[in-house]
Design a protein around this motif. Sequence first.
Motif, PDB file in Angstrom:
ATOM      1  N   PHE A  58     -15.287  92.299 -22.762  1.00 13.90           N
ATOM      2  CA  PHE A  58     -15.361  92.328 -21.307  1.00 13.90           C
ATOM      3  C   PHE A  58     -14.019  92.748 -20.721  1.00 13.90           C
ATOM      4  O   PHE A  58     -12.975  92.277 -21.166  1.00 13.90           O
ATOM      5  CB  PHE A  58     -15.711  90.938 -20.756  1.00 13.90           C
ATOM      6  N   GLN A  59     -14.068  93.604 -19.718  1.00 15.74           N
ATOM      7  CA  GLN A  59     -12.865  93.935 -18.971  1.00 15.74           C
ATOM      8  C   GLN A  59     -12.720  92.886 -17.872  1.00 15.74           C
ATOM      9  O   GLN A  59     -13.614  92.711 -17.047  1.00 15.74           O
ATOM     10  CB  GLN A  59     -12.980  95.329 -18.370  1.00 15.74           C
ATOM     11  N   ILE A  60     -11.600  92.178 -17.866  1.00 13.74           N
ATOM     12  CA  ILE A  60     -11.355  91.125 -16.883  1.00 13.74           C
ATOM     13  C   ILE A  60     -10.631  91.700 -15.665  1.00 13.74           C
ATOM     14  O   ILE A  60     -11.001  91.435 -14.528  1.00 13.74           O
ATOM     15  CB  ILE A  60     -10.534  89.971 -17.504  1.00 13.74           C
ATOM     16  N   THR A  61      -9.570  92.450 -15.912  1.00 14.50           N
ATOM     17  CA  THR A  61      -8.837  93.168 -14.866  1.00 14.50           C
ATOM     18  C   THR A  61      -8.660  94.597 -15.377  1.00 14.50           C
ATOM     19  O   THR A  61      -9.036  94.891 -16.514  1.00 14.50           O
ATOM     20  CB  THR A  61      -7.442  92.533 -14.599  1.00 14.50           C
ATOM     21  N   GLY A  64      -8.472  92.353 -20.972  1.00 16.83           N
ATOM     22  CA  GLY A  64      -9.855  92.218 -21.404  1.00 16.83           C
ATOM     23  C   GLY A  64     -10.027  90.998 -22.284  1.00 16.83           C
ATOM     24  O   GLY A  64      -9.062  90.299 -22.601  1.00 16.83           O
ATOM     25  N   SER A  80     -16.346  85.173 -18.351  1.00 22.72           N
ATOM     26  CA  SER A  80     -15.679  86.440 -18.017  1.00 22.72           C
ATOM     27  C   SER A  80     -15.865  86.797 -16.540  1.00 22.72           C
ATOM     28  O   SER A  80     -14.926  87.276 -15.894  1.00 22.72           O
ATOM     29  CB  SER A  80     -16.167  87.569 -18.921  1.00 22.72           C
ATOM     30  N   LEU A  81     -17.040  86.549 -15.989  1.00 25.84           N
ATOM     31  CA  LEU A  81     -17.270  86.846 -14.569  1.00 25.84           C
ATOM     32  C   LEU A  81     -16.428  85.955 -13.660  1.00 25.84           C
ATOM     33  O   LEU A  81     -15.832  86.429 -12.686  1.00 25.84           O
ATOM     34  CB  LEU A  81     -18.751  86.687 -14.228  1.00 25.84           C
ATOM     35  N   SER A 104     -12.727  86.904 -14.018  1.00 22.09           N
ATOM     36  CA  SER A 104     -12.497  88.188 -13.357  1.00 22.09           C
ATOM     37  C   SER A 104     -12.364  87.999 -11.845  1.00 22.09           C
ATOM     38  O   SER A 104     -11.469  88.567 -11.210  1.00 22.09           O
ATOM     39  CB  SER A 104     -13.639  89.146 -13.685  1.00 22.09           C
ATOM     40  N   ALA A 149      -9.077  86.253 -11.108  1.00 20.84           N
ATOM     41  CA  ALA A 149      -7.954  87.174 -11.295  1.00 20.84           C
ATOM     42  C   ALA A 149      -7.816  88.117 -10.101  1.00 20.84           C
ATOM     43  O   ALA A 149      -6.695  88.445  -9.686  1.00 20.84           O
ATOM     44  CB  ALA A 149      -8.131  87.964 -12.586  1.00 20.84           C
ATOM     45  N   LYS A 150      -8.939  88.544  -9.528  1.00 19.07           N
ATOM     46  CA  LYS A 150      -8.880  89.404  -8.337  1.00 19.07           C
ATOM     47  C   LYS A 150      -8.270  88.652  -7.159  1.00 19.07           C
ATOM     48  O   LYS A 150      -7.450  89.203  -6.413  1.00 19.07           O
ATOM     49  CB  LYS A 150     -10.275  89.906  -7.977  1.00 19.07           C
ATOM     50  N   VAL A 160      -4.112  85.277 -17.304  1.00 22.53           N
ATOM     51  CA  VAL A 160      -5.570  85.283 -17.472  1.00 22.53           C
ATOM     52  C   VAL A 160      -5.963  84.272 -18.545  1.00 22.53           C
ATOM     53  O   VAL A 160      -6.910  83.501 -18.366  1.00 22.53           O
ATOM     54  CB  VAL A 160      -6.082  86.697 -17.823  1.00 22.53           C
TER      55      VAL A 160
END
Length: 193
Positions: A38-41, A45, A59-60, A63, A66-67, A82
């Motif tokens: 999964f790409q987190i930012t 990942g 992960s969702l 994410s 992190a945003k 993260v």
Amino acid sequence: MPGATAVGITYAGGVILASEKRIAYGNFLVSKNTRKTFQITPYVGAACAGLVADMQILSLQISALAKIRKMDLKRDIPPNSVAKMMSNMMYERRFFPLLTQVIVGGVVGEPAIYTLDSLGSVLPDEYAAVGTGAEMALGVLDPQFKSGMSEKDAVDLAVRGIRSAALRDSFSGDGLDILALDANGAREIAQAA
């Protein structure tokens, strides 16, 4: 814990995260095409092993956090932050844990990898493997990892590690997902099964 194999490898200027695609519960093969990377930012990942629902929600949520953190700080969130956010979330749920093991990796400054267990322990390393196939993957990674290797060599090593695990671990197999993270961001690397 349901099986899987995921690896993370640092290389000169970046990180490779890879996982296989199989989901199996006991003797039942549930899926042959499940994403476990999964790409987190844009620069961080995660690769996971364990319950897929737990991987996806973790992960969702991370994410999204992190945003929010990036908007507060007005800079990119490094992999250690993260990993710490993920660790805090996993530890908060220690009495009803998320059944997943995670490798968080990325590049904000220097390439970094962190391994997390179901209770949120954070262990930094240059390479790592998690899941039921971790022992087999580490049998390949340990003697062949070299600090400062090229991206191509890191991808090849990750593929060999996952394939080695898939040969001996019935919970692992059915192709690979590979995520490369460097100073230019994250990108998926196509790989033949």
